[in-house]
Design a protein around this motif. Sequence first.
Motif, short mmCIF file in Angstrom:
data_model
loop_
_atom_site.label_atom_id
_atom_site.label_comp_id
_atom_site.label_asym_id
_atom_site.label_seq_id
_atom_site.Cartn_x
_atom_site.Cartn_y
_atom_site.Cartn_z
N UNK A 146 0.85 -1.21 0.00
CA UNK A 146 0.00 0.00 0.00
C UNK A 146 0.87 1.25 0.00
N UNK A 147 0.33 2.31 -0.60
CA UNK A 147 0.93 3.65 -0.52
C UNK A 147 -0.14 4.63 -0.01
N UNK A 148 0.33 5.73 0.58
CA UNK A 148 -0.58 6.75 1.10
C UNK A 148 -0.26 8.11 0.48
N UNK A 149 -1.19 9.03 0.58
CA UNK A 149 -0.98 10.48 0.38
C UNK A 149 -2.33 11.14 0.57
N UNK A 150 -2.31 12.44 0.88
CA UNK A 150 -3.56 13.18 0.99
C UNK A 150 -4.04 13.61 -0.39
N UNK A 151 -5.35 13.75 -0.51
CA UNK A 151 -5.94 14.19 -1.77
C UNK A 151 -6.94 15.32 -1.52
N UNK A 152 -6.98 16.36 -2.40
CA UNK A 152 -6.14 16.54 -3.58
C UNK A 152 -4.75 17.09 -3.22
N UNK A 153 -3.83 16.91 -4.14
CA UNK A 153 -2.51 17.53 -4.02
C UNK A 153 -1.39 16.58 -3.63
N UNK A 154 -1.70 15.29 -3.41
CA UNK A 154 -0.68 14.33 -2.97
C UNK A 154 0.10 14.91 -1.79
N UNK A 155 -0.63 15.40 -0.82
CA UNK A 155 -0.04 16.17 0.28
C UNK A 155 -0.04 15.36 1.58
N UNK A 156 0.25 16.03 2.67
CA UNK A 156 0.20 15.44 4.01
C UNK A 156 -1.16 14.78 4.27
N UNK A 157 -1.19 13.92 5.28
CA UNK A 157 -2.45 13.23 5.62
C UNK A 157 -3.21 14.07 6.66
N UNK A 158 -3.28 15.37 6.45
CA UNK A 158 -3.83 16.24 7.49
C UNK A 158 -5.30 16.56 7.25
N UNK A 159 -5.82 17.45 8.07
CA UNK A 159 -7.25 17.74 8.04
C UNK A 159 -7.65 18.63 6.87
N UNK A 160 -6.68 19.06 6.06
CA UNK A 160 -7.01 19.90 4.91
C UNK A 160 -7.27 19.09 3.65
N UNK A 161 -7.13 17.78 3.75
CA UNK A 161 -7.40 16.92 2.58
C UNK A 161 -8.56 15.99 2.93
N UNK A 162 -8.99 15.20 1.92
CA UNK A 162 -10.31 14.57 2.07
C UNK A 162 -10.32 13.13 2.58
N UNK A 163 -9.16 12.46 2.65
CA UNK A 163 -9.20 11.05 3.05
C UNK A 163 -9.09 10.95 4.57
N UNK A 164 -10.02 10.23 5.18
CA UNK A 164 -10.00 10.04 6.63
C UNK A 164 -9.17 8.78 6.91
N UNK A 165 -7.87 9.00 7.06
CA UNK A 165 -6.94 7.86 7.09
C UNK A 165 -7.13 6.87 8.23
N UNK A 166 -7.37 7.29 9.49
CA UNK A 166 -7.42 6.25 10.53
C UNK A 166 -8.40 5.09 10.25
#
Length: 304
Positions: free
Chosen positions: A245-265
Amino acid sequence: MQRFHRRDWLRTGSLLAGGAVLANSARGDQPAEEKKAPQNSEPAIVNHRVRQSVMGWCFKPMGSVELAKHCKQIGIEAIEGIPASDYPAVTKLGLKISLTGSHGFAKGPLDPDNHAMVEAKLKEGIDLAVRYGAPNVITFTGMKKAGISEAAAKKNCVACWQRVIPYAEEKGIGIVLEHLNTRDDSHPMKGHPGYWGDDLEICADLIQAVGSDNFKLLFDLYHVQIMHGDLIRNLRRYQGITGHYHTAGNPGRCELDENQEINYPPVIRAIVETGYKGYLAQEFIPTWEDPMEALRHAAGVCDV
Ligand SMILES: O=C(O)C(=O)CO
Protein backbone atom coordinates in the motif's frame (compact mmCIF):
# COMPACT_ATOMS: atom_id res chain seq x y z
CA MET A 1 4.67 7.44 26.04
CA GLN A 2 3.49 10.87 25.04
CA ARG A 3 2.21 11.25 21.48
CA PHE A 4 2.84 14.56 19.77
CA HIS A 5 0.15 15.65 17.35
CA ARG A 6 0.05 18.39 14.75
CA ARG A 7 -2.40 20.36 16.83
CA ASP A 8 0.33 20.47 19.49
CA TRP A 9 2.77 21.92 16.98
CA LEU A 10 0.15 24.40 15.91
CA ARG A 11 -0.33 25.34 19.55
CA THR A 12 3.38 25.73 20.13
CA GLY A 13 3.64 27.71 16.95
CA SER A 14 6.30 25.56 15.34
CA LEU A 15 4.36 25.65 12.08
CA LEU A 16 3.85 28.95 10.36
CA ALA A 17 0.36 30.36 10.57
CA GLY A 18 -1.98 28.56 8.22
CA GLY A 19 -0.09 25.28 8.33
CA ALA A 20 0.82 24.61 4.73
CA VAL A 21 3.61 26.99 3.95
CA LEU A 22 5.35 25.63 0.91
CA ALA A 23 3.83 25.72 -2.54
CA ASN A 24 2.48 22.40 -3.78
CA SER A 25 5.57 21.62 -5.78
CA ALA A 26 7.81 18.58 -5.61
CA ARG A 27 10.51 19.22 -3.08
CA GLY A 28 13.02 18.09 -5.69
CA ASP A 29 12.90 21.68 -6.93
CA GLN A 30 13.74 23.14 -3.56
CA PRO A 31 17.27 24.12 -2.53
CA ALA A 32 19.01 21.91 0.04
CA GLU A 33 17.76 22.68 3.52
CA GLU A 34 19.75 23.49 6.57
CA LYS A 35 20.22 20.34 8.64
CA LYS A 36 18.59 20.84 12.00
CA ALA A 37 18.50 18.44 14.88
CA PRO A 38 15.09 16.72 14.98
CA GLN A 39 12.87 18.47 17.49
CA ASN A 40 11.08 15.39 18.68
CA SER A 41 12.90 12.14 19.32
CA GLU A 42 9.85 10.26 20.67
CA PRO A 43 8.66 7.63 18.17
CA ALA A 44 5.38 8.61 16.47
CA ILE A 45 4.63 4.94 15.87
CA VAL A 46 3.89 2.93 18.99
CA ASN A 47 1.25 0.39 17.94
CA HIS A 48 2.97 -1.16 14.89
CA ARG A 49 -0.26 -2.83 13.72
CA VAL A 50 0.72 -1.82 10.22
CA ARG A 51 4.33 -1.92 9.09
CA GLN A 52 5.21 1.53 7.86
CA SER A 53 7.69 2.52 5.22
CA VAL A 54 8.54 5.70 3.34
CA MET A 55 9.08 6.57 -0.32
CA GLY A 56 12.40 8.35 -0.63
CA TRP A 57 11.72 10.42 -3.77
CA CYS A 58 9.05 12.46 -1.99
CA PHE A 59 11.56 13.94 0.46
CA LYS A 60 14.28 15.02 -1.97
CA PRO A 61 16.61 16.83 -1.76
CA MET A 62 17.07 15.10 1.59
CA GLY A 63 19.42 12.16 1.07
CA SER A 64 18.48 8.56 1.89
CA VAL A 65 20.75 8.31 4.94
CA GLU A 66 19.42 11.44 6.59
CA LEU A 67 15.86 10.34 5.83
CA ALA A 68 16.61 6.90 7.28
CA LYS A 69 17.85 8.48 10.52
CA HIS A 70 14.57 10.38 10.86
CA CYS A 71 12.64 7.18 10.11
CA LYS A 72 14.43 5.43 12.98
CA GLN A 73 13.32 8.19 15.37
CA ILE A 74 9.76 8.22 14.07
CA GLY A 75 9.48 4.42 14.25
CA ILE A 76 9.16 3.80 10.51
CA GLU A 77 10.69 0.42 9.88
CA ALA A 78 11.46 0.45 6.17
CA ILE A 79 12.29 2.61 3.17
CA GLU A 80 11.80 2.37 -0.61
CA GLY A 81 12.19 4.56 -3.69
CA ILE A 82 15.84 5.35 -2.98
CA PRO A 83 18.88 4.54 -5.13
CA ALA A 84 20.05 0.95 -4.67
CA SER A 85 23.52 2.34 -4.00
CA ASP A 86 22.09 3.68 -0.71
CA TYR A 87 20.73 0.29 0.44
CA PRO A 88 23.92 -0.71 2.31
CA ALA A 89 23.97 2.53 4.31
CA VAL A 90 20.28 2.57 5.23
CA THR A 91 20.18 -1.13 6.13
CA LYS A 92 23.26 -0.59 8.29
CA LEU A 93 21.19 1.96 10.21
CA GLY A 94 18.63 -0.78 10.84
CA LEU A 95 16.00 0.08 8.24
CA LYS A 96 14.52 -2.58 5.98
CA ILE A 97 13.93 -2.22 2.25
CA SER A 98 10.21 -2.64 1.61
CA LEU A 99 10.15 -2.52 -2.19
CA THR A 100 12.79 -2.46 -4.91
CA GLY A 101 12.56 -0.48 -8.13
CA SER A 102 12.46 -1.68 -11.72
CA HIS A 103 11.44 -0.05 -15.01
CA GLY A 104 9.37 3.02 -14.07
CA PHE A 105 5.79 3.84 -15.02
CA ALA A 106 6.23 5.33 -18.50
CA LYS A 107 7.77 2.45 -20.45
CA GLY A 108 6.06 -0.75 -19.49
CA PRO A 109 5.24 -4.22 -20.79
CA LEU A 110 2.17 -2.93 -22.65
CA ASP A 111 4.57 -2.25 -25.54
CA PRO A 112 6.60 -5.25 -26.79
CA ASP A 113 9.42 -2.85 -27.70
CA ASN A 114 9.99 -2.51 -23.93
CA HIS A 115 9.90 -6.22 -23.08
CA ALA A 116 13.63 -6.93 -22.99
CA MET A 117 14.23 -3.85 -20.82
CA VAL A 118 11.28 -4.61 -18.49
CA GLU A 119 12.34 -8.24 -18.01
CA ALA A 120 15.93 -7.26 -17.30
CA LYS A 121 14.91 -4.50 -14.84
CA LEU A 122 12.44 -6.74 -13.01
CA LYS A 123 15.08 -9.46 -12.65
CA GLU A 124 17.56 -6.87 -11.35
CA GLY A 125 14.91 -5.71 -8.86
CA ILE A 126 14.28 -9.31 -7.79
CA ASP A 127 18.01 -9.91 -7.25
CA LEU A 128 18.25 -6.75 -5.14
CA ALA A 129 15.17 -7.77 -3.17
CA VAL A 130 16.78 -11.12 -2.38
CA ARG A 131 20.03 -9.46 -1.37
CA TYR A 132 18.38 -6.93 0.95
CA GLY A 133 15.42 -8.96 2.20
CA ALA A 134 12.72 -6.88 0.46
CA PRO A 135 9.46 -8.74 -0.12
CA ASN A 136 8.50 -7.07 -3.42
CA VAL A 137 9.62 -5.38 -6.61
CA ILE A 138 7.41 -2.81 -8.34
CA THR A 139 6.00 -2.96 -11.87
CA PHE A 140 3.69 -0.82 -14.00
CA THR A 141 1.70 -1.33 -17.21
CA GLY A 142 3.32 1.64 -18.93
CA MET A 143 1.68 4.43 -20.93
CA LYS A 144 -0.91 3.69 -23.60
CA LYS A 145 0.53 3.73 -27.12
CA ALA A 146 -1.20 4.55 -30.39
CA GLY A 147 -1.82 1.35 -32.35
CA ILE A 148 -1.88 -0.93 -29.28
CA SER A 149 -5.46 -1.97 -28.50
CA GLU A 150 -6.75 -2.83 -25.00
CA ALA A 151 -6.70 -6.53 -25.90
CA ALA A 152 -3.12 -6.30 -27.23
CA ALA A 153 -2.03 -4.28 -24.18
CA LYS A 154 -3.34 -7.02 -21.89
CA LYS A 155 -1.77 -9.80 -23.95
CA ASN A 156 1.59 -8.00 -24.07
CA CYS A 157 1.67 -7.22 -20.34
CA VAL A 158 0.68 -10.71 -19.28
CA ALA A 159 3.15 -12.41 -21.65
CA CYS A 160 6.02 -10.25 -20.37
CA TRP A 161 5.20 -10.73 -16.67
CA GLN A 162 4.68 -14.45 -17.14
CA ARG A 163 8.22 -14.74 -18.48
CA VAL A 164 9.56 -13.15 -15.27
CA ILE A 165 7.27 -14.85 -12.74
CA PRO A 166 9.13 -18.20 -12.63
CA TYR A 167 12.25 -16.28 -11.60
CA ALA A 168 10.31 -14.35 -8.91
CA GLU A 169 8.74 -17.58 -7.63
CA GLU A 170 12.10 -19.35 -7.52
CA LYS A 171 13.57 -16.45 -5.50
CA GLY A 172 10.51 -16.02 -3.26
CA ILE A 173 9.92 -12.39 -4.27
CA GLY A 174 6.61 -10.74 -5.17
CA ILE A 175 6.02 -8.42 -8.12
CA VAL A 176 3.44 -5.70 -7.37
CA LEU A 177 1.58 -3.85 -10.11
CA GLU A 178 0.85 -0.22 -9.26
CA HIS A 179 -2.50 1.33 -10.14
CA LEU A 180 -2.03 5.07 -10.89
CA ASN A 181 -4.41 7.97 -11.43
CA THR A 182 -4.67 9.57 -14.86
CA ARG A 183 -6.82 12.52 -13.75
CA ASP A 184 -4.44 14.89 -12.00
CA ASP A 185 -2.50 16.68 -14.72
CA SER A 186 -1.22 19.47 -12.48
CA HIS A 187 2.21 18.03 -11.73
CA PRO A 188 4.30 15.15 -13.15
CA MET A 189 4.15 13.17 -9.89
CA LYS A 190 0.59 13.92 -8.80
CA GLY A 191 -1.02 12.10 -11.71
CA HIS A 192 -0.02 10.18 -14.81
CA PRO A 193 -2.33 11.01 -17.74
CA GLY A 194 -1.97 8.34 -20.43
CA TYR A 195 -1.08 5.49 -18.03
CA TRP A 196 -3.00 2.36 -18.94
CA GLY A 197 -3.44 0.68 -15.54
CA ASP A 198 -5.63 3.42 -14.05
CA ASP A 199 -8.58 1.15 -13.35
CA LEU A 200 -8.61 -1.33 -10.48
CA GLU A 201 -10.64 -3.83 -12.49
CA ILE A 202 -8.11 -3.76 -15.34
CA CYS A 203 -5.31 -4.33 -12.82
CA ALA A 204 -7.21 -7.16 -11.11
CA ASP A 205 -7.87 -8.74 -14.48
CA LEU A 206 -4.17 -8.57 -15.37
CA ILE A 207 -3.22 -10.06 -12.00
CA GLN A 208 -5.67 -12.91 -12.47
CA ALA A 209 -4.33 -13.57 -15.98
CA VAL A 210 -0.71 -13.70 -14.75
CA GLY A 211 -1.98 -16.31 -12.29
CA SER A 212 0.69 -16.40 -9.59
CA ASP A 213 0.61 -15.69 -5.85
CA ASN A 214 3.84 -13.80 -6.49
CA PHE A 215 2.06 -11.23 -8.68
CA LYS A 216 -0.13 -8.76 -6.77
CA LEU A 217 -1.57 -5.26 -6.66
CA LEU A 218 0.11 -2.16 -5.28
CA PHE A 219 -2.95 -0.40 -3.87
CA ASP A 220 -2.07 3.28 -3.71
CA LEU A 221 -4.79 4.86 -1.59
CA TYR A 222 -4.22 8.31 -3.13
CA HIS A 223 -4.47 7.11 -6.73
CA VAL A 224 -7.47 4.89 -5.95
CA GLN A 225 -9.23 7.78 -4.18
CA ILE A 226 -8.92 9.85 -7.35
CA MET A 227 -10.01 7.16 -9.81
CA HIS A 228 -12.61 5.28 -7.78
CA GLY A 229 -13.04 6.58 -4.20
CA ASP A 230 -14.95 4.19 -1.92
CA LEU A 231 -11.59 3.26 -0.40
CA ILE A 232 -12.67 0.89 2.34
CA ARG A 233 -15.01 -1.12 0.11
CA ASN A 234 -12.33 -1.26 -2.61
CA LEU A 235 -9.49 -2.29 -0.32
CA ARG A 236 -11.69 -5.03 1.14
CA ARG A 237 -12.66 -6.14 -2.35
CA TYR A 238 -9.05 -6.38 -3.53
CA GLN A 239 -7.43 -7.47 -0.26
CA GLY A 240 -6.77 -11.00 -1.56
CA ILE A 241 -4.58 -9.69 -4.37
CA THR A 242 -2.97 -6.70 -2.59
CA GLY A 243 0.73 -6.94 -1.80
CA HIS A 244 1.65 -3.35 -0.89
CA TYR A 245 0.00 0.00 0.00
CA HIS A 246 0.93 3.65 -0.52
CA THR A 247 -0.58 6.75 1.10
CA ALA A 248 -0.98 10.48 0.38
CA GLY A 249 -3.56 13.18 0.99
CA ASN A 250 -5.94 14.19 -1.77
CA PRO A 251 -6.14 16.54 -3.58
CA GLY A 252 -2.51 17.53 -4.02
CA ARG A 253 -0.68 14.33 -2.97
CA CYS A 254 -0.04 16.17 0.28
CA GLU A 255 0.20 15.44 4.01
CA LEU A 256 -2.45 13.23 5.62
CA ASP A 257 -3.83 16.24 7.49
CA GLU A 258 -7.25 17.74 8.04
CA ASN A 259 -7.01 19.90 4.91
CA GLN A 260 -7.40 16.92 2.58
CA GLU A 261 -10.31 14.57 2.07
CA ILE A 262 -9.20 11.05 3.05
CA ASN A 263 -10.00 10.04 6.63
CA TYR A 264 -6.94 7.86 7.09
CA PRO A 265 -7.42 6.25 10.53
CA PRO A 266 -10.54 4.22 9.60
CA VAL A 267 -9.00 3.36 6.23
CA ILE A 268 -5.86 2.01 7.90
CA ARG A 269 -7.95 0.17 10.50
CA ALA A 270 -9.83 -1.49 7.63
CA ILE A 271 -6.49 -2.58 6.15
CA VAL A 272 -5.41 -4.02 9.50
CA GLU A 273 -8.76 -5.82 9.82
CA THR A 274 -8.15 -7.60 6.50
CA GLY A 275 -5.18 -9.30 8.18
CA TYR A 276 -2.68 -7.48 5.94
CA LYS A 277 0.90 -8.12 7.06
CA GLY A 278 2.83 -6.22 4.38
CA TYR A 279 4.10 -2.65 4.19
CA LEU A 280 2.30 0.67 3.92
CA ALA A 281 4.62 3.36 2.56
CA GLN A 282 4.12 7.10 3.06
CA GLU A 283 4.28 8.56 -0.45
CA PHE A 284 3.16 12.17 -0.19
CA ILE A 285 4.82 15.37 -1.40
CA PRO A 286 5.30 17.49 1.72
CA THR A 287 4.09 21.07 1.78
CA TRP A 288 4.71 21.85 5.46
CA GLU A 289 7.68 23.95 6.45
CA ASP A 290 9.39 20.91 7.94
CA PRO A 291 8.94 17.77 5.82
CA MET A 292 10.09 15.55 8.69
CA GLU A 293 7.33 16.91 10.92
CA ALA A 294 4.97 16.07 8.06
CA LEU A 295 6.34 12.53 7.93
CA ARG A 296 6.12 12.15 11.70
CA HIS A 297 2.51 13.37 11.56
CA ALA A 298 1.57 10.94 8.76
CA ALA A 299 3.19 8.05 10.62
CA GLY A 300 1.17 8.94 13.74
CA VAL A 301 -2.09 9.20 11.76
CA CYS A 302 -1.54 5.69 10.33
CA ASP A 303 -0.48 4.18 13.67
CA VAL A 304 -3.98 2.95 14.44
O1 LIG B 1 2.97 8.16 -8.79
C1 LIG B 1 3.30 7.12 -8.22
O2 LIG B 1 2.65 6.68 -7.24
C2 LIG B 1 4.43 6.37 -8.62
O3 LIG B 1 4.86 5.50 -7.88
C3 LIG B 1 5.08 6.63 -9.90
O4 LIG B 1 6.38 6.13 -9.85
